[in-house]
Design a protein around this motif. Structure first.
Motif, PDB file in Angstrom:
ATOM      1  N   LYS A   1     -32.206  -4.222 -34.632  1.00 16.83           N
ATOM      2  CA  LYS A   1     -32.570  -5.468 -35.298  1.00 16.83           C
ATOM      3  C   LYS A   1     -32.338  -6.667 -34.369  1.00 16.83           C
ATOM      4  O   LYS A   1     -33.170  -7.565 -34.277  1.00 16.83           O
ATOM      5  N   ALA A   2     -31.213  -6.665 -33.668  1.00 13.15           N
ATOM      6  CA  ALA A   2     -30.911  -7.768 -32.746  1.00 13.15           C
ATOM      7  C   ALA A   2     -31.923  -7.817 -31.609  1.00 13.15           C
ATOM      8  O   ALA A   2     -32.389  -8.897 -31.231  1.00 13.15           O
ATOM      9  N   LEU A   3     -32.294  -6.665 -31.049  1.00 14.76           N
ATOM     10  CA  LEU A   3     -33.270  -6.619 -29.960  1.00 14.76           C
ATOM     11  C   LEU A   3     -34.648  -7.086 -30.422  1.00 14.76           C
ATOM     12  O   LEU A   3     -35.363  -7.736 -29.665  1.00 14.76           O
ATOM     13  N   ASN A   4     -35.003  -6.769 -31.654  1.00 17.69           N
ATOM     14  CA  ASN A   4     -36.309  -7.184 -32.181  1.00 17.69           C
ATOM     15  C   ASN A   4     -36.447  -8.696 -32.222  1.00 17.69           C
ATOM     16  O   ASN A   4     -37.548  -9.224 -32.127  1.00 17.69           O
ATOM     17  N   ALA A   5     -35.341  -9.403 -32.356  1.00 17.31           N
ATOM     18  CA  ALA A   5     -35.368 -10.864 -32.433  1.00 17.31           C
ATOM     19  C   ALA A   5     -35.354 -11.522 -31.051  1.00 17.31           C
ATOM     20  O   ALA A   5     -35.445 -12.741 -30.950  1.00 17.31           O
ATOM     21  N   MET A   6     -35.258 -10.714 -30.001  1.00 17.44           N
ATOM     22  CA  MET A   6     -35.171 -11.236 -28.637  1.00 17.44           C
ATOM     23  C   MET A   6     -36.525 -11.152 -27.940  1.00 17.44           C
ATOM     24  O   MET A   6     -37.417 -10.439 -28.385  1.00 17.44           O
ATOM     25  N   THR A   7     -36.645 -11.864 -26.814  1.00 18.32           N
ATOM     26  CA  THR A   7     -37.872 -11.792 -26.028  1.00 18.32           C
ATOM     27  C   THR A   7     -37.694 -10.821 -24.875  1.00 18.32           C
ATOM     28  O   THR A   7     -36.579 -10.553 -24.427  1.00 18.32           O
ATOM     29  N   SER A   8     -38.790 -10.303 -24.380  1.00 15.48           N
ATOM     30  CA  SER A   8     -38.783  -9.320 -23.307  1.00 15.48           C
ATOM     31  C   SER A   8     -38.010  -9.833 -22.091  1.00 15.48           C
ATOM     32  O   SER A   8     -38.182 -10.969 -21.671  1.00 15.48           O
ATOM     33  N   GLY A   9     -37.136  -8.981 -21.558  1.00 18.30           N
ATOM     34  CA  GLY A   9     -36.357  -9.325 -20.378  1.00 18.30           C
ATOM     35  C   GLY A   9     -34.966  -9.850 -20.679  1.00 18.30           C
ATOM     36  O   GLY A   9     -34.111  -9.878 -19.801  1.00 18.30           O
ATOM     37  N   GLN A  10     -34.732 -10.261 -21.921  1.00 19.68           N
ATOM     38  CA  GLN A  10     -33.405 -10.751 -22.274  1.00 19.68           C
ATOM     39  C   GLN A  10     -32.432  -9.581 -22.392  1.00 19.68           C
ATOM     40  O   GLN A  10     -32.823  -8.446 -22.656  1.00 19.68           O
ATOM     41  N   VAL A  11     -31.136  -9.881 -22.213  1.00 23.75           N
ATOM     42  CA  VAL A  11     -30.103  -8.846 -22.242  1.00 23.75           C
ATOM     43  C   VAL A  11     -29.197  -9.052 -23.454  1.00 23.75           C
ATOM     44  O   VAL A  11     -28.737 -10.168 -23.726  1.00 23.75           O
ATOM     45  N   LEU A  12     -28.937  -7.955 -24.169  1.00 21.80           N
ATOM     46  CA  LEU A  12     -28.056  -7.949 -25.331  1.00 21.80           C
ATOM     47  C   LEU A  12     -26.781  -7.207 -24.978  1.00 21.80           C
ATOM     48  O   LEU A  12     -26.821  -6.084 -24.477  1.00 21.80           O
ATOM     49  N   LYS A  13     -25.636  -7.829 -25.242  1.00 23.12           N
ATOM     50  CA  LYS A  13     -24.333  -7.175 -25.071  1.00 23.12           C
ATOM     51  C   LYS A  13     -23.895  -6.671 -26.434  1.00 23.12           C
ATOM     52  O   LYS A  13     -23.872  -7.414 -27.408  1.00 23.12           O
TER      53      LYS A  13
ATOM     54  N   LEU B   1     -28.062  -3.940 -22.929  1.00 19.06           N
ATOM     55  CA  LEU B   1     -29.426  -3.440 -23.037  1.00 19.06           C
ATOM     56  C   LEU B   1     -30.401  -4.566 -22.746  1.00 19.06           C
ATOM     57  O   LEU B   1     -30.217  -5.677 -23.231  1.00 19.06           O
ATOM     58  N   ARG B   2     -31.437  -4.243 -21.960  1.00 17.88           N
ATOM     59  CA  ARG B   2     -32.484  -5.222 -21.661  1.00 17.88           C
ATOM     60  C   ARG B   2     -33.673  -4.964 -22.569  1.00 17.88           C
ATOM     61  O   ARG B   2     -34.169  -3.851 -22.670  1.00 17.88           O
ATOM     62  N   LYS B   3     -34.104  -6.004 -23.246  1.00 22.96           N
ATOM     63  CA  LYS B   3     -35.263  -5.891 -24.148  1.00 22.96           C
ATOM     64  C   LYS B   3     -36.496  -5.544 -23.310  1.00 22.96           C
ATOM     65  O   LYS B   3     -36.806  -6.212 -22.337  1.00 22.96           O
ATOM     66  N   GLY B   4     -37.159  -4.447 -23.679  1.00 18.16           N
ATOM     67  CA  GLY B   4     -38.326  -3.980 -22.945  1.00 18.16           C
ATOM     68  C   GLY B   4     -39.591  -4.692 -23.327  1.00 18.16           C
ATOM     69  O   GLY B   4     -39.653  -5.582 -24.115  1.00 18.16           O
TER      70      GLY B   4
END
Length: 75
Positions: free
Chosen positions: A23-35, A72-75
């Motif tokens: 869910k958190a990754l879905n709210a991010m843009t491509s290339g951003q990193v989630l800790k 994780l990097r948003k693909g």
């Protein structure tokens, strides 16, 4: 490691860390990193599998004081 957003999954048991990470990754843009920080030992294999299945690369991971940290990097 630099990251754009952070998700605290400490205290959550499988499958919640993965569900909420998605869910958190879905709210991010491509290339951003989630800790993501978890306390569930099962999350180590789960995060690796999640990264491989979703195309969101696991850039780095490690453990510290009984906690598991994933980037994780948003693909």
């Amino acid at each position: 490691m630099q990251f754009d957003q952070e998700f605290d999954a400490r205290g959550l048991s499988c499958p919640l860390p993965i569900v909420k990470t998605k869910k958190a990754l879905n709210a991010m843009t491509s290339g951003q990193v989630l800790k993501v920080t978890t306390t569930d030992p099962g999350s180590v294999k789960d995060m690796e599998a999640f990264a491989n299945q979703t195309g969101n690369p696991l850039v780095e991971s490690g453990t510290a004081g009984g906690e598991y940290v994933f980037y994780l990097r948003k693909g």
